[in-house]
Scaffold this motif. Structure first.
Motif, PDB file in Angstrom:
ATOM      1  N   LYS A 379       0.662  -1.115  -0.072  1.00 46.46           N
ATOM      2  CA  LYS A 379       0.115  -0.021  -0.136  1.00 46.46           C
ATOM      3  C   LYS A 379       0.902   1.272   0.127  1.00 46.46           C
ATOM      4  N   GLU A 382       1.943   1.823  -3.457  1.00 47.11           N
ATOM      5  CA  GLU A 382       0.911   2.379  -4.400  1.00 47.11           C
ATOM      6  C   GLU A 382       0.843   3.838  -4.083  1.00 47.11           C
ATOM      7  N   ILE A 386       1.117   7.006  -6.658  1.00 46.97           N
ATOM      8  CA  ILE A 386      -0.153   8.027  -6.778  1.00 46.97           C
ATOM      9  C   ILE A 386       0.260   9.303  -6.716  1.00 46.97           C
ATOM     10  N   HIS A 430      -9.141  12.427  -9.764  1.00 50.03           N
ATOM     11  CA  HIS A 430      -9.482  10.976  -9.536  1.00 50.03           C
ATOM     12  C   HIS A 430      -8.206  10.305  -8.679  1.00 50.03           C
ATOM     13  N   LEU A 431      -7.121  10.851  -8.864  1.00 51.87           N
ATOM     14  CA  LEU A 431      -5.946  10.142  -8.199  1.00 51.87           C
ATOM     15  C   LEU A 431      -5.984  10.617  -6.772  1.00 51.87           C
ATOM     16  N   ILE A 433      -8.703  10.994  -4.807  1.00 53.78           N
ATOM     17  CA  ILE A 433      -9.795  10.083  -4.550  1.00 53.78           C
ATOM     18  C   ILE A 433      -9.153   8.957  -4.141  1.00 53.78           C
ATOM     19  N   GLN A 434      -8.247   8.285  -5.118  1.00 49.59           N
ATOM     20  CA  GLN A 434      -7.582   6.982  -4.919  1.00 49.59           C
ATOM     21  C   GLN A 434      -6.590   7.326  -3.787  1.00 49.59           C
ATOM     22  N   HIS A 435      -5.676   8.347  -3.475  1.00 49.50           N
ATOM     23  CA  HIS A 435      -4.971   8.581  -2.643  1.00 49.50           C
ATOM     24  C   HIS A 435      -5.626   8.565  -1.270  1.00 49.50           C
ATOM     25  N   LYS A 437      -8.522   7.182  -0.348  1.00 52.82           N
ATOM     26  CA  LYS A 437      -8.842   5.918  -0.147  1.00 52.82           C
ATOM     27  C   LYS A 437      -7.624   4.918   0.587  1.00 52.82           C
ATOM     28  N   ILE A 438      -6.756   5.002  -0.147  1.00 54.09           N
ATOM     29  CA  ILE A 438      -5.558   4.225   0.345  1.00 54.09           C
ATOM     30  C   ILE A 438      -5.009   4.580   1.645  1.00 54.09           C
ATOM     31  N   GLU A 441      -7.290   3.449   4.152  1.00 52.89           N
ATOM     32  CA  GLU A 441      -7.337   1.949   4.348  1.00 52.89           C
ATOM     33  C   GLU A 441      -6.102   1.608   5.318  1.00 52.89           C
TER      34      GLU A 441
END
Length: 499
Positions: A379, A382, A386, A430-431, A433-435, A437-438, A441
């Motif tokens: 993670k 990743e 990002i 978009h990135l 949002i992904q950032h 989210k991770i 997590e």
């Protein structure tokens, strides 16, 4: 130094026929010299405060490069009173004189009142234009007039503002319906097969594209226009224009059926065939399931470690025998990313993944160690990738904005640059949002027992079945409790991301 600011929106060009050049000419004449700084926003709504040229103007004003600003009219600065007052206040604090071609607004209580009134009137006029335009369109729709050419395959707009059939294109539409509804056709009920067939025949789409996407075929089959019922006033687009210019998405809200208007047009297919096509579309998913599919243990979990695409199960033949693989290849019509072609034997991947998962559920301590390693590496790596992409998008947008501010408009395709800026902003959003989210997590895995709960659920399930003779559905249930994604890097390197 004196400066001039001019603006024309697309809407005003259509309604009033005003132009940038006429405003520049009037402002230069007012300035009494051609030696002026020019700031021009073309195609930007007066409701927006964020405009490229206006942003440059405000920045140059803060730097002290401007002594006087000349504008054709207050509503060129903005259609909103509050925005006009914000700009006016910024300029006055820097000692910049604000002059208008149409009117003389003294720096006095009376002048400020009149300036405010003009701003309010401009905003009111904008609202009235919208209201009149909307009302006029609706009245025409009620009379059966088609307001906008829908660019439907098989039709063209005529002088009477209705649709007439283009026979050559209508033949293609009929072929699509015939192939879809004919039980004797090998394309029966297969949208993707029809799209591939049209592409192979070299038939262009309505827009001239060489490749047919399955969704284009589906939209044709679902469109009631082809049975002679063209729907207007279907979407509520309130706020869409401003949203798009601000870099946001188009706003398209579906109106209730009772608010829409149906205009009669010539039909390409019969009511009966169109209705039958809808029945088949509604049943297509259930019909596909009736044919039966190979049960994949890792369905929906496998992803390519090279290109990031999802990998799907495929049947292959070798020496007359069927065998199955997971493959990174999209074979449906119009797929944007066809995949890199990587494949792996289903049996081999099943053995590797189930072997690891079985070790987890029979050795909980090893599972905990694995989770700690996963948190520290997969993670985190990743997240780093990002973050680098986010920085690239930011720098790309900044370079394009600088390009606009430093270049003469004649030397640059402004619209193309604007499009690139919007695309980079979408990518960055978009990135981000992904950032987030991770990051969430990682924090949740550190501060909660989510992974332990997943393991507990898997163990509870295992205890409820025959552990010595697990069926495929049992293994699949246990894997889905624990596994989030499986990444295939190569034939020997498999990463399993757990919940």
């Amino acid at each position: 130094m004196k400066a001039i600011y001019v603006r024309v929106s697309t809407e005003e060009q259509a309604i009033k026929g005003s132009s940038i050049d006429s405003q520049i000419e009037a402002c230069v004449k007012k300035a009494g010299t051609t030696n002026v700084l020019k700031y021009a926003d073309e195609g930007f709504s007066g409701e927006l405060l964020e405009r490229p040229a206006l942003n440059r103007l405000r920045e140059d004003a803060r730097k002290g490069l401007i002594t006087e600003l000349i504008c054709y009219d207050p509503d060129r600065l903005s259609r909103k009173l509050m925005n006009q007052l914000i700009i006016d206040d910024e300029l006055r604090k820097k000692g910049i004189v604000l002059t208008f071609v149409n009117g003389d607004y003294a720096d006095s209580p009376e002048g400020q009142l009149f300036f405010s009134m003009r701003g309010a009137i401009s905003e009111f006029e904008k609202a009235k234009i919208k209201e009149r335009t909307s009302t006029g369109r609706l009245q025409k729709i009620k009379k059966g007039i088609i307001i906008k050419d829908p660019s439907l395959l098989g039709y063209r707009m005529n002088k009477e503002r209705t649709l007439e059939i283009i026979e050559e294109e209508a033949k293609v539409v009929r072929m699509i319906f015939d192939l879809f509804t004919d039980h004797s056709s090998h394309f029966f009920n297969r949208v993707n097969g029809i799209a591939l067939h049209l592409t192979k025949l070299g038939i262009p789409t309505k827009r001239g594209a060489k490749v047919w996407h399955r969704q284009v075929v589906r939209q044709i089959l679902m469109n009631p226009s082809y049975k002679g019922k063209y729907e207007q006033y279907k979407y509520d687009t309130e706020g869409s224009y401003v949203s798009k210019q601000a870099g946001g998405p188009a706003i398209m809200k579906l109106r209730p059926e009772e608010e829409r208007y149906v205009t009669e047009i010539p039909s390409v297919v019969s009511d009966e065939q169109w209705e039958y096509a809808q029945e088949l579309l509604g049943k297509s998913r259930r019909k596909q399931l009736q044919y039966g599919t190979h049960p994949y243990l890792l369905s929906g979990l496998v992803r390519c470690g090279k290109c990031g695409n999802t990998m799907t199960g495929k049947k292959r033949k070798s020496h007359g025998e069927d065998f199955y693989v997971y493959e990174c290849r999209k074979n449906y019509a119009g797929a944007k990313n066809r995949g890199c072609g990587k494949s792996m034997s289903e049996n081999k991947l099943n053995r590797i993944v189930w072997g690891e998962i079985y070790k987890f559920i029979t050795n909980p301590e090893k599972y905990r160690v694995y989770k700690e390693e996963e948190k520290a590496t997969h993670k985190a790596d990743e997240l780093e990738l990002i973050q680098k992409e986010i920085e690239k998008a930011k720098k790309g947008r900044q370079r394009l904005i600088t390009l606009i501010s430093l270049s003469e408009e004649d030397d640059l395709d402004i619209e193309e640059v604007k499009t690139q800026i919007v695309e980079l902003q979408k990518k960055q959003n978009h990135l981000m949002i992904q950032h987030d989210k991770i990051e969430k997590e990682i924090k949740e895995s550190e501060g909660s027992a989510a992974g332990e709960n997943a393991l507990k659920r898997a163990l509870d399930y295992l205890s409820s079945v025959n552990a010595d003779n697990l069926k495929l559905e049992d293994k699949k249930a246990i894997i889905n409790f624990i596994v989030e994604e499986i990444f295939i890097v190569d034939s020997e390197t498999i990463h399993i991301r757990t919940h």
